[in-house]
Design a protein around this motif. Structure first.
Motif, short mmCIF file in Angstrom:
data_model
loop_
_atom_site.label_atom_id
_atom_site.label_comp_id
_atom_site.label_asym_id
_atom_site.label_seq_id
_atom_site.Cartn_x
_atom_site.Cartn_y
_atom_site.Cartn_z
N GLN A 177 0.87 -1.17 0.03
CA GLN A 177 0.04 0.05 0.04
C GLN A 177 0.90 1.27 0.02
N PRO A 178 0.45 2.36 -0.76
CA PRO A 178 1.34 3.60 -0.75
C PRO A 178 1.64 4.08 0.68
N GLU A 179 0.99 3.93 1.57
CA GLU A 179 1.14 4.71 2.98
C GLU A 179 2.17 3.61 3.66
N GLU A 180 2.30 2.51 3.32
CA GLU A 180 3.54 1.43 3.89
C GLU A 180 4.86 1.82 3.18
N ILE A 181 4.66 2.12 1.81
CA ILE A 181 5.82 2.54 1.05
C ILE A 181 6.36 3.80 1.57
#
Lengths: 353, 250
Positions: free
Chosen positions: A335-339
């Motif tokens: 997920q973008p937020e994890e990245i």
């Protein structure tokens, strides 16, 4: 040009037919099955040959026979099926037979599941079969790019007389997106090497069996030169916000789409980040990294595997800057937020990489 | 100058065979080559080489050739024939190649009624690798991987592959022959010719199985080998025309 809303797998099949492929040999496997089903319907309508083979192995050798007879030919499968085809891929490469092979990846090792994954990077780019050979490996990240790369793939296969693999995942295969079929390029290809019957010419022989070491070395050196030429000519990649980037993400296929979202968000937060998206996985786009080596402060590779392409990135960054890595596996997409969190931890808090 | 009453067939190249003394591949190559010449199809034929002793057959038979991996010849031949339906296609395979590692490809090519011809050479042993047990090795037969003789409780029973193929509806012609006597060589040639003629009529899959010897790996002289074939193999493998197109309508 007319725009169609199509599933990735069906767009692949249609693009192949539009590229002049009239021979399809395959075996059903999820998540690539729509390709074989589309071919079963469509080949008959266009006067082509569709054959459901008894096995993945038989399918790749039917591809071998048809390619050796001078025809444009394709097969498709998913990971475990592609494993079965590896012997045939080695034989296609050894005999310099052009063909397009699609791998809509599923998770592994073993039978695995159907979620999106990028765990077949090593198998595709490092020679999954025996011997020293290379496949040209193309990695689309949209339905549109799948159709474009299928068409280019047939040309590359014919030009270099080499098998070409399209490496995609179940998300790209199953999702629907608008797509325009470009007019396939008309290229002149000499197939006078094909076995069509020695009528008024010398015999054509397509075999890779040889018991003389000297001849073996000569063949190996010839292939090595061919692969060097491909490496020089055919590296492809996309750059996204690279003009002023200080930190660079590297990702391909579905991962690259997700990373683009992360890059947009990080830029909003004032980070000078960009993305290099390899389109050719082999040859790996080494040229993309050369101008970056003196200015980039850090890299971050995002993959849906335990870390496969990251090895090629490290090889090309060659210690010039740190290379961080983030992945989700087993069918889970990052997920973008994890990245973003991983990026911040790696480069803004002096943390782990 | 006398009249020429015999000359080598144009179906063979001038490359000397690499086969061992007394091996019957040479006879089978020659009658196959003669058939291709007699049918005037040398320029229209594509052969598919096996992996095994005949893996260099493309050096000897004067036609276009492809060679794939061990046992895959029927799949390669399928690809060729589907691509070039007006051409004549054959595979030439040993018993290890066809009746062991390539069983699936062979059975399904027959099941689809693929219109090519297979020459199946059965000598009951793996020759190229130096004499290991084949699926066709007879009970009691000693090989390097059945050093105490083939034991059915360990390794099962010899597979009569042409008999199996003859049961498949897509197989239009299956003959099992031997080249142990001059008379049988003539019979074998007739069968091979018939198989190609049926292929050219587009009726279905065609196969000629030929019992063969392997003096080197059997550890016998050529004459002893022929005798062993006659006394042992001929008693186990059913000979004759096992399937003809006429049976398809019955």
């Amino acid at each position: 040009m007319k725009k169609y809303l199509m599933k990735g797998n069906e767009a692949i099949a249609e693009a192949a037919i539009q590229a002049g492929c009239r021979f399809y040999f395959g075996y059903p496997i999820t998540p690539s099955t729509e390709i074989i089903e589309y071919m079963a319907r469509k080949m008959q309508q266009v006067g082509g040959t569709f054959l459901q083979a008894e096995s993945e192995i038989a399918a790749i050798y039917m591809v071998f026979g048809a390619s050796g007879s001078g025809k444009r030919v394709m097969t498709a499968s998913s990971s475990t099926g592609i494993s079965l085809k590896q012997e045939g891929l080695s034989f296609l490469a050894a005999n310099e037979l052009p063909a397009v092979i699609v791998n809509i990846m599923r998770t592994g090792p073993g039978l695995g599941g159907l979620g999106a994954t990028q765990a077949d990077y090593f198998q595709a780019t490092k020679g999954g079969g025996h011997g020293d050979y290379r496949l040209i490996v193309l990695a689309p990240n949209s339905v549109q790019e799948m159709t474009d790369l299928i068409m280019d793939g047939f040309d590359l296969a014919d030009i270099y007389r080499n098998p070409v693999m399209i490496l995609a995942d179940g998300i790209l295969g199953q999702m629907m997106e608008p797509v325009i079929f470009k007019e396939p390029e008309k290229i002149e290809i000499d197939k006078s090497w094909a076995t069509t019957g020695a009528n008024g010419r010398k015999r054509n022989i397509i075999t890779s069996y040889n018991l003389h070491n000297e001849a073996g070395e000569e063949k190996a050196l010839y292939l090595e030169q061919k692969y060097k030429g491909i490496k020089e000519q055919e590296q492809r990649w996309e750059e996204y916000h690279m003009e002023d980037a200080e930190y660079v993400f590297v990702a391909y296929g579905t991962s690259a789409r997700i990373v683009k979202g992360a890059v947009d968000q990080l830029r909003k937060e004032g980070n000078k980040v960009g993305l290099i998206r390899p389109i050719t996985l082999w040859p790996f786009p080494e040229k993309a990294f050369i101008p970056l080596l003196n200015r980039i402060k850090g890299y971050m590779v995002v993959e849906m595997s335990a870390g496969q392409m990251v090895e090629d990135v490290k090889l090309n960054v060659n210690g010039a800057a740190p290379v961080a890595f983030y992945s989700r596996q087993g069918g889970i997409t990052p997920q973008p937020e994890e990245i973003i969190e991983k990026f911040n931890n790696s480069y803004h808090k002096g943390g782990e990489q | 100058m006398g009249e020429t009453i015999f000359s080598k067939t144009k179906g063979l190249t001038n490359t000397p065979f690499h086969y061992c003394p007394g091996c019957t591949h040479g006879i089978i190559h020659r009658i196959l080559a003669e058939v291709l010449e007699e049918l005037a199809i040398l320029q229209d034929t594509i052969g598919v080489a096996p992996v095994g002793c005949a893996g260099f057959i493309e050096k000897y038979i004067n036609v276009d050739f492809q060679g794939g991996a061990h046992g895959r010849a029927p799949a390669v031949a399928t690809g060729i024939k589907r691509a070039l339906p007006d051409k004549v296609v054959f595979t030439y395979q040993g018993d290890g190649d066809m009746a062991s590692i390539g069983t699936a490809e062979a059975i399904h090519a027959a099941a689809r009624g693929e219109k090519f011809t297979t020459i199946f050479v059965n000598n009951g042993i793996y020759g190229m690798t130096g004499g290991q047990m084949a699926p066709t090795s007879l009970i009691g037969q000693k090989t390097s991987t059945s050093p105490y003789g083939r034991d059915s409780s360990q390794s099962g029973y010899p597979l009569d592959f042409p008999l199996l193929i003859s049961q498949i509806p897509g197989a239009a012609y299956v003959a099992s022959v031997s080249v142990d006597t001059p008379q049988n060589v003539i019979k074998a040639k007739k069968a091979i010719k018939k198989a190609f003629e049926i292929q050219m009529k587009g009726i279905g899959f065609t196969m000629v199985s030929v019992l063969s010897t392997c003096p080197t790996n059997w550890g016998m002289s050529p004459i002893q080998s022929i005798k062993w074939l006659q006394e042992n193999m001929k008693n186990y493998y059913k000979l004759g025309e096992l399937k003809t197109p006429e049976m398809l309508n019955q």
